[in-house]
Design a protein around this motif. Sequence first.
Motif, PDB file in Angstrom:
ATOM      1  N   ARG A   1       8.728  11.098   9.205  1.00 38.16           N
ATOM      2  CA  ARG A   1       9.767  11.075   8.604  1.00 38.16           C
ATOM      3  C   ARG A   1       9.665  10.462   7.275  1.00 38.16           C
ATOM      4  O   ARG A   1      10.286  10.957   6.285  1.00 38.16           O
ATOM      5  CB  ARG A   1      10.830  10.178   9.380  1.00 38.16           C
ATOM      6  N   TRP A   2       8.826   9.454   7.303  1.00 36.39           N
ATOM      7  CA  TRP A   2       8.711   8.669   5.858  1.00 36.39           C
ATOM      8  C   TRP A   2       7.955   9.791   4.832  1.00 36.39           C
ATOM      9  O   TRP A   2       8.272   9.725   3.830  1.00 36.39           O
ATOM     10  CB  TRP A   2       7.614   7.399   6.239  1.00 36.39           C
ATOM     11  N   MET A   3       6.946  10.369   5.268  1.00 38.62           N
ATOM     12  CA  MET A   3       6.324  11.266   4.577  1.00 38.62           C
ATOM     13  C   MET A   3       7.335  12.370   4.170  1.00 38.62           C
ATOM     14  O   MET A   3       7.193  12.983   3.045  1.00 38.62           O
ATOM     15  CB  MET A   3       5.011  11.882   5.069  1.00 38.62           C
ATOM     16  N   ALA A   4       7.931  12.899   4.871  1.00 40.66           N
ATOM     17  CA  ALA A   4       9.273  13.768   4.684  1.00 40.66           C
ATOM     18  C   ALA A   4      10.138  13.443   3.506  1.00 40.66           C
ATOM     19  O   ALA A   4      10.534  14.052   2.543  1.00 40.66           O
ATOM     20  CB  ALA A   4       9.820  14.470   5.614  1.00 40.66           C
ATOM     21  N   GLY A   5      10.396  12.051   3.602  1.00 37.51           N
ATOM     22  CA  GLY A   5      11.262  11.686   2.459  1.00 37.51           C
ATOM     23  C   GLY A   5      10.594  11.298   1.252  1.00 37.51           C
ATOM     24  O   GLY A   5      11.128  11.521   0.153  1.00 37.51           O
ATOM     25  N   LEU A   6       9.217  11.152   1.292  1.00 35.16           N
ATOM     26  CA  LEU A   6       8.283  10.953   0.210  1.00 35.16           C
ATOM     27  C   LEU A   6       8.365  12.406  -0.668  1.00 35.16           C
ATOM     28  O   LEU A   6       8.471  12.428  -1.799  1.00 35.16           O
ATOM     29  CB  LEU A   6       7.073  10.369   0.491  1.00 35.16           C
TER      30      LEU A   6
ATOM     31  N   ALA B   1       6.331   8.610  18.985  1.00 36.00           N
ATOM     32  CA  ALA B   1       7.138   7.739  18.206  1.00 36.00           C
ATOM     33  C   ALA B   1       6.849   7.469  17.060  1.00 36.00           C
ATOM     34  O   ALA B   1       7.436   7.538  15.993  1.00 36.00           O
ATOM     35  CB  ALA B   1       7.913   6.668  19.234  1.00 36.00           C
ATOM     36  N   ALA B   2       5.508   6.805  16.879  1.00 40.67           N
ATOM     37  CA  ALA B   2       4.934   6.149  15.821  1.00 40.67           C
ATOM     38  C   ALA B   2       4.728   7.403  14.731  1.00 40.67           C
ATOM     39  O   ALA B   2       4.687   7.450  13.404  1.00 40.67           O
ATOM     40  CB  ALA B   2       3.554   5.337  16.099  1.00 40.67           C
ATOM     41  N   LEU B   3       4.007   8.431  15.371  1.00 45.80           N
ATOM     42  CA  LEU B   3       3.661   9.669  14.593  1.00 45.80           C
ATOM     43  C   LEU B   3       4.992  10.298  14.044  1.00 45.80           C
ATOM     44  O   LEU B   3       5.214  10.554  12.558  1.00 45.80           O
ATOM     45  CB  LEU B   3       2.952  10.800  15.415  1.00 45.80           C
ATOM     46  N   ASP B   4       6.319  10.172  14.719  1.00 39.94           N
ATOM     47  CA  ASP B   4       7.578  10.750  14.283  1.00 39.94           C
ATOM     48  C   ASP B   4       8.108   9.748  13.192  1.00 39.94           C
ATOM     49  O   ASP B   4       8.385  10.351  12.132  1.00 39.94           O
ATOM     50  CB  ASP B   4       8.641  10.486  15.440  1.00 39.94           C
ATOM     51  N   ALA B   5       8.088   8.515  13.106  1.00 37.15           N
ATOM     52  CA  ALA B   5       8.588   7.425  12.285  1.00 37.15           C
ATOM     53  C   ALA B   5       7.549   7.795  10.785  1.00 37.15           C
ATOM     54  O   ALA B   5       7.944   7.882   9.743  1.00 37.15           O
ATOM     55  CB  ALA B   5       8.412   6.267  12.449  1.00 37.15           C
TER      56      ALA B   5
ATOM     57  N   ALA C   1       0.884  -1.097  -0.191  1.00 36.90           N
ATOM     58  CA  ALA C   1      -0.166   0.012   0.116  1.00 36.90           C
ATOM     59  C   ALA C   1       0.906   1.339  -0.068  1.00 36.90           C
ATOM     60  O   ALA C   1       0.380   2.242  -0.470  1.00 36.90           O
ATOM     61  CB  ALA C   1      -0.934  -0.018   1.148  1.00 36.90           C
ATOM     62  N   HIS C   2       2.099   1.244   0.560  1.00 37.75           N
ATOM     63  CA  HIS C   2       2.993   2.210   0.689  1.00 37.75           C
ATOM     64  C   HIS C   2       4.306   2.020   0.721  1.00 37.75           C
ATOM     65  O   HIS C   2       4.931   1.467   1.760  1.00 37.75           O
ATOM     66  CB  HIS C   2       2.769   2.980   2.073  1.00 37.75           C
ATOM     67  N   PRO C   3       4.709   1.611  -0.530  1.00 36.55           N
ATOM     68  CA  PRO C   3       6.149   1.029  -0.844  1.00 36.55           C
ATOM     69  C   PRO C   3       7.369   1.967   0.010  1.00 36.55           C
ATOM     70  O   PRO C   3       7.329   3.198   0.062  1.00 36.55           O
ATOM     71  CB  PRO C   3       6.318   1.421  -2.241  1.00 36.55           C
ATOM     72  N   GLY C   4       8.253   1.263   0.527  1.00 40.96           N
ATOM     73  CA  GLY C   4       9.182   1.723   1.550  1.00 40.96           C
ATOM     74  C   GLY C   4       8.744   2.198   2.817  1.00 40.96           C
ATOM     75  O   GLY C   4       9.397   2.425   3.692  1.00 40.96           O
ATOM     76  N   ALA C   5       7.407   1.990   3.183  1.00 39.82           N
ATOM     77  CA  ALA C   5       6.934   2.815   4.421  1.00 39.82           C
ATOM     78  C   ALA C   5       6.989   1.829   5.533  1.00 39.82           C
ATOM     79  O   ALA C   5       7.404   1.964   6.615  1.00 39.82           O
ATOM     80  CB  ALA C   5       5.499   3.106   4.224  1.00 39.82           C
ATOM     81  N   GLY C   6       6.668   0.608   5.134  1.00 40.92           N
ATOM     82  CA  GLY C   6       6.689  -0.584   6.468  1.00 40.92           C
ATOM     83  C   GLY C   6       5.395  -0.717   6.931  1.00 40.92           C
ATOM     84  O   GLY C   6       4.558  -0.003   7.068  1.00 40.92           O
ATOM     85  N   PRO C   7       5.349  -1.558   7.687  1.00 43.25           N
ATOM     86  CA  PRO C   7       3.850  -2.026   8.247  1.00 43.25           C
ATOM     87  C   PRO C   7       3.757  -0.993   9.461  1.00 43.25           C
ATOM     88  O   PRO C   7       2.418  -0.863   9.781  1.00 43.25           O
ATOM     89  CB  PRO C   7       4.010  -3.540   8.917  1.00 43.25           C
TER      90      PRO C   7
END
Length: 121
Positions: free
Chosen positions: A89-94, A82-86, A4-10
């Motif tokens: 970070r994923w969204m910022a990378g995207l 912590a989960a929001l931070d991760a 669903a979100h490549p690279g994002a992780g479960p």
Amino acid sequence: MSEAHPGAGPAVDGVLAALADPTRRRLLDLLAEQGGSTATALAEHLPVTRQAVVKHLAVLDAAGLVTGGRVGREMRYAVRPAALDATARWMAGLAADWDRRLAAIKRIAEAAERDSRSSDG
């Protein structure tokens, strides 16, 4: 890797799925504003029952967004950032990947425009 979100992780997928519901987003906002609360107190701010709030909190807990613990006879919930931070970070990378792609497209378009003008003149 998630489909669903490549690279994002479960973990990120769980956060995004939990946040897809507006009631859960509102619960998270309320918990952040209040610094923690009970399901009963949270239900007073929402058009749903206390039982529905408890179910939504369970989804947020499973996604790692909130934590619940007993304080006397009450179960108090608080935000776990912590989960929001991760996820952030994923969204910022995207977003950075898209910025790079768009900048490359812009450079190609500008080069093509320069080439077109120089071949016309």
